[in-house]
Design a protein around this motif. Structure first.
Motif, mmCIF file in Angstrom:
data_model
loop_
_atom_site.group_PDB
_atom_site.id
_atom_site.type_symbol
_atom_site.label_atom_id
_atom_site.label_comp_id
_atom_site.label_asym_id
_atom_site.label_seq_id
_atom_site.Cartn_x
_atom_site.Cartn_y
_atom_site.Cartn_z
ATOM 1 N N GLY A 12 -31.770 -38.476 22.568
ATOM 2 C CA GLY A 12 -31.785 -39.663 23.417
ATOM 3 C C GLY A 12 -31.125 -40.898 22.836
ATOM 4 O O GLY A 12 -31.071 -41.935 23.495
ATOM 5 N N GLN A 13 -30.620 -40.827 21.590
ATOM 6 C CA GLN A 13 -29.968 -42.010 21.007
ATOM 7 C C GLN A 13 -28.594 -42.220 21.638
ATOM 8 O O GLN A 13 -27.836 -41.264 21.795
ATOM 9 C CB GLN A 13 -29.803 -41.831 19.499
ATOM 10 C CG GLN A 13 -31.075 -42.070 18.729
ATOM 11 C CD GLN A 13 -30.808 -42.135 17.238
ATOM 12 O OE1 GLN A 13 -29.791 -42.639 16.788
ATOM 13 N NE2 GLN A 13 -31.729 -41.591 16.462
ATOM 14 N N ARG A 14 -28.289 -43.452 21.969
ATOM 15 C CA ARG A 14 -27.007 -43.779 22.582
ATOM 16 C C ARG A 14 -26.364 -44.955 21.849
ATOM 17 O O ARG A 14 -27.054 -45.892 21.441
ATOM 18 C CB ARG A 14 -27.175 -44.164 24.054
ATOM 19 C CG ARG A 14 -27.743 -43.045 24.911
ATOM 20 C CD ARG A 14 -26.714 -41.917 25.099
ATOM 21 N NE ARG A 14 -27.226 -40.871 25.967
ATOM 22 C CZ ARG A 14 -27.883 -39.781 25.531
ATOM 23 N NH1 ARG A 14 -28.125 -39.625 24.239
ATOM 24 N NH2 ARG A 14 -28.300 -38.872 26.379
ATOM 25 N N ALA A 15 -25.031 -44.928 21.731
ATOM 26 C CA ALA A 15 -24.287 -46.059 21.167
ATOM 27 C C ALA A 15 -24.206 -47.148 22.232
ATOM 28 O O ALA A 15 -24.344 -46.856 23.423
ATOM 29 C CB ALA A 15 -22.882 -45.600 20.784
ATOM 30 N N PRO A 16 -23.983 -48.413 21.809
ATOM 31 C CA PRO A 16 -23.763 -49.465 22.813
ATOM 32 C C PRO A 16 -22.598 -49.066 23.732
ATOM 33 O O PRO A 16 -21.683 -48.358 23.297
ATOM 34 C CB PRO A 16 -23.400 -50.687 21.957
ATOM 35 C CG PRO A 16 -23.978 -50.397 20.604
ATOM 36 C CD PRO A 16 -23.914 -48.915 20.434
ATOM 37 N N ALA A 17 -22.647 -49.524 25.001
ATOM 38 C CA ALA A 17 -21.626 -49.132 25.978
ATOM 39 C C ALA A 17 -20.223 -49.399 25.456
ATOM 40 O O ALA A 17 -19.953 -50.467 24.908
ATOM 41 C CB ALA A 17 -21.860 -49.890 27.279
ATOM 42 N N GLY A 18 -19.345 -48.441 25.619
ATOM 43 C CA GLY A 18 -17.941 -48.617 25.232
ATOM 44 C C GLY A 18 -17.686 -48.512 23.739
ATOM 45 O O GLY A 18 -16.594 -48.819 23.267
ATOM 46 N N GLU A 19 -18.696 -48.089 22.972
ATOM 47 C CA GLU A 19 -18.520 -48.019 21.520
ATOM 48 C C GLU A 19 -18.839 -46.634 20.979
ATOM 49 O O GLU A 19 -19.553 -45.848 21.602
ATOM 50 C CB GLU A 19 -19.456 -49.026 20.818
ATOM 51 C CG GLU A 19 -19.023 -50.461 20.977
ATOM 52 C CD GLU A 19 -19.859 -51.394 20.109
ATOM 53 O OE1 GLU A 19 -20.638 -50.917 19.263
ATOM 54 O OE2 GLU A 19 -19.725 -52.612 20.312
ATOM 55 N N ALA A 20 -18.308 -46.381 19.792
ATOM 56 C CA ALA A 20 -18.662 -45.178 19.040
ATOM 57 C C ALA A 20 -18.652 -45.573 17.564
ATOM 58 O O ALA A 20 -18.199 -46.662 17.206
ATOM 59 C CB ALA A 20 -17.667 -44.054 19.298
ATOM 60 N N GLU A 21 -19.173 -44.685 16.738
ATOM 61 C CA GLU A 21 -19.229 -44.996 15.308
ATOM 62 C C GLU A 21 -18.592 -43.839 14.533
ATOM 63 O O GLU A 21 -19.070 -42.710 14.600
ATOM 64 C CB GLU A 21 -20.684 -45.166 14.887
ATOM 65 C CG GLU A 21 -20.852 -45.673 13.479
ATOM 66 C CD GLU A 21 -22.325 -45.844 13.156
ATOM 67 O OE1 GLU A 21 -22.801 -46.986 13.211
ATOM 68 O OE2 GLU A 21 -22.990 -44.821 12.869
ATOM 69 N N LEU A 22 -17.517 -44.146 13.836
ATOM 70 C CA LEU A 22 -16.871 -43.145 12.990
ATOM 71 C C LEU A 22 -17.570 -43.159 11.630
ATOM 72 O O LEU A 22 -17.716 -44.221 11.020
ATOM 73 C CB LEU A 22 -15.389 -43.494 12.822
ATOM 74 C CG LEU A 22 -14.585 -42.600 11.868
ATOM 75 C CD1 LEU A 22 -14.383 -41.214 12.464
ATOM 76 C CD2 LEU A 22 -13.231 -43.237 11.551
ATOM 77 N N ARG A 23 -18.036 -42.002 11.205
ATOM 78 C CA ARG A 23 -18.686 -41.911 9.897
ATOM 79 C C ARG A 23 -17.741 -41.196 8.939
ATOM 80 O O ARG A 23 -17.318 -40.070 9.216
ATOM 81 C CB ARG A 23 -20.010 -41.164 10.010
ATOM 82 C CG ARG A 23 -20.983 -41.934 10.882
ATOM 83 C CD ARG A 23 -22.315 -41.267 10.991
ATOM 84 N NE ARG A 23 -23.181 -42.067 11.860
ATOM 85 C CZ ARG A 23 -24.426 -41.754 12.143
ATOM 86 N NH1 ARG A 23 -24.972 -40.664 11.633
ATOM 87 N NH2 ARG A 23 -25.147 -42.528 12.935
ATOM 88 N N VAL A 24 -17.418 -41.863 7.854
ATOM 89 C CA VAL A 24 -16.454 -41.327 6.894
ATOM 90 C C VAL A 24 -17.173 -41.077 5.578
ATOM 91 O O VAL A 24 -17.922 -41.936 5.095
ATOM 92 C CB VAL A 24 -15.291 -42.331 6.662
ATOM 93 C CG1 VAL A 24 -14.268 -41.733 5.700
ATOM 94 C CG2 VAL A 24 -14.633 -42.701 7.979
ATOM 95 N N PHE A 25 -16.950 -39.901 5.020
ATOM 96 C CA PHE A 25 -17.542 -39.598 3.716
ATOM 97 C C PHE A 25 -16.424 -39.307 2.718
ATOM 98 O O PHE A 25 -15.600 -38.419 2.932
ATOM 99 C CB PHE A 25 -18.489 -38.401 3.805
ATOM 100 C CG PHE A 25 -19.172 -38.106 2.498
ATOM 101 C CD1 PHE A 25 -20.236 -38.886 2.071
ATOM 102 C CD2 PHE A 25 -18.722 -37.079 1.676
ATOM 103 C CE1 PHE A 25 -20.855 -38.638 0.854
ATOM 104 C CE2 PHE A 25 -19.338 -36.824 0.459
ATOM 105 C CZ PHE A 25 -20.407 -37.608 0.044
#
Ligand SMILES: [Zn+2]
Length: 231
Positions: A189-202
């Protein structure tokens, strides 16, 4: 029964990313997994693809992976499909699943999958590993597309595939697990803010992770304003 137990997740690729991703998804209690991969197990795969052993060399990767998953997680319904997911099949295949995990090797195919998911409004977890760096990102319906971040596939000779570049098995394991984590967050059920995404870099060399906020771009040639027919 929880939503997670009823969820059907499609994992495209049963190799370096797909093996650890399916392990974590099955362990978390996802009800059904569909695995797609056209390839057979090769000796060079074994160091980073945990479902495949020396006795599986020459067998379809999806059959080998499905067999091991069924043995360890008998409650998870696993469907192996030995095929390469292309733009023609993707829409109907994606529509049948709550979420898609892109666990493929190579760059060009990732845009085919991400474009199809965006158009079908099915969430897709992008992932990739190259040399000592890995990345993962959840692309949600209505959010940025993969081309908002990377404008398009690079020239084929610009980016070597993992098999060409060499990949640390541990890094593939970390990124596959990161992808499963993003998938489970979404299914929970977790959602990013509208129009956004999060790139995770390792960064495997520095052993350091970072997050990059990605916004939908109005001038994106694929999903941006001026291409309303697609949205
Ligand atoms: Zn876009």
């Amino acid at each position: 029964m929880s939503a997670l137990h009823q969820a059907r997740v499609l994992v495209v690729g049963a190799g370096g990313l797909g093996c650890p991703a399916t392990l974590q998804l099955a362990r978390a209690g996802v009800g059904a997994l569909t695995l797609c991969d056209p390839d057979r197990v090769e000796p060079s795969n074994l160091h980073r693809q945990l479902w495949h052993g020396p006795g599986d060399v020459g067998r379809p990767k999806v059959v080998s992976a499905a067999e091991k998953l069924a043995r360890v997680f008998p409650r998870v319904a696993v469907t192996p499909l030995q095929l390469r997911v292309d733009a023609a099949q993707a829409p109907s295949l994606f529509a049948d699943h709550a979420l898609v995990v892109d666990a493929t090797d190579g760059v060009e195919g990732k845009f085919v999958l991400a474009d199809a998911a965006w158009l079908a409004r099915v969430p897709l977890v992008h992932g990739g590993v190259l040399r000592m760096q890995g990345q993962a990102m959840l692309l949600s319906p209505g959010g940025p597309c993969l081309r908002c971040l990377f404008e398009g596939p690079p020239a084929l000779d610009e980016v070597p595939t993992c098999a060409q570049a060499g990949v640390l098995g541990t890094l593939a394991g970390i990124v596959g697990a990161m992808q499963a984590g993003l998938a489970l967050d979404y299914l929970g059920g977790q959602r990013a803010p509208a129009g956004e995404a999060e790139l995770r870099v390792f960064d495997g060399a520095a052993f350091r992770g970072r997050k990059v906020r990605v916004r939908r771009r109005a001038d994106c040639g694929f999903c941006g304003l001026g291409t309303e027919a697609r949205a």
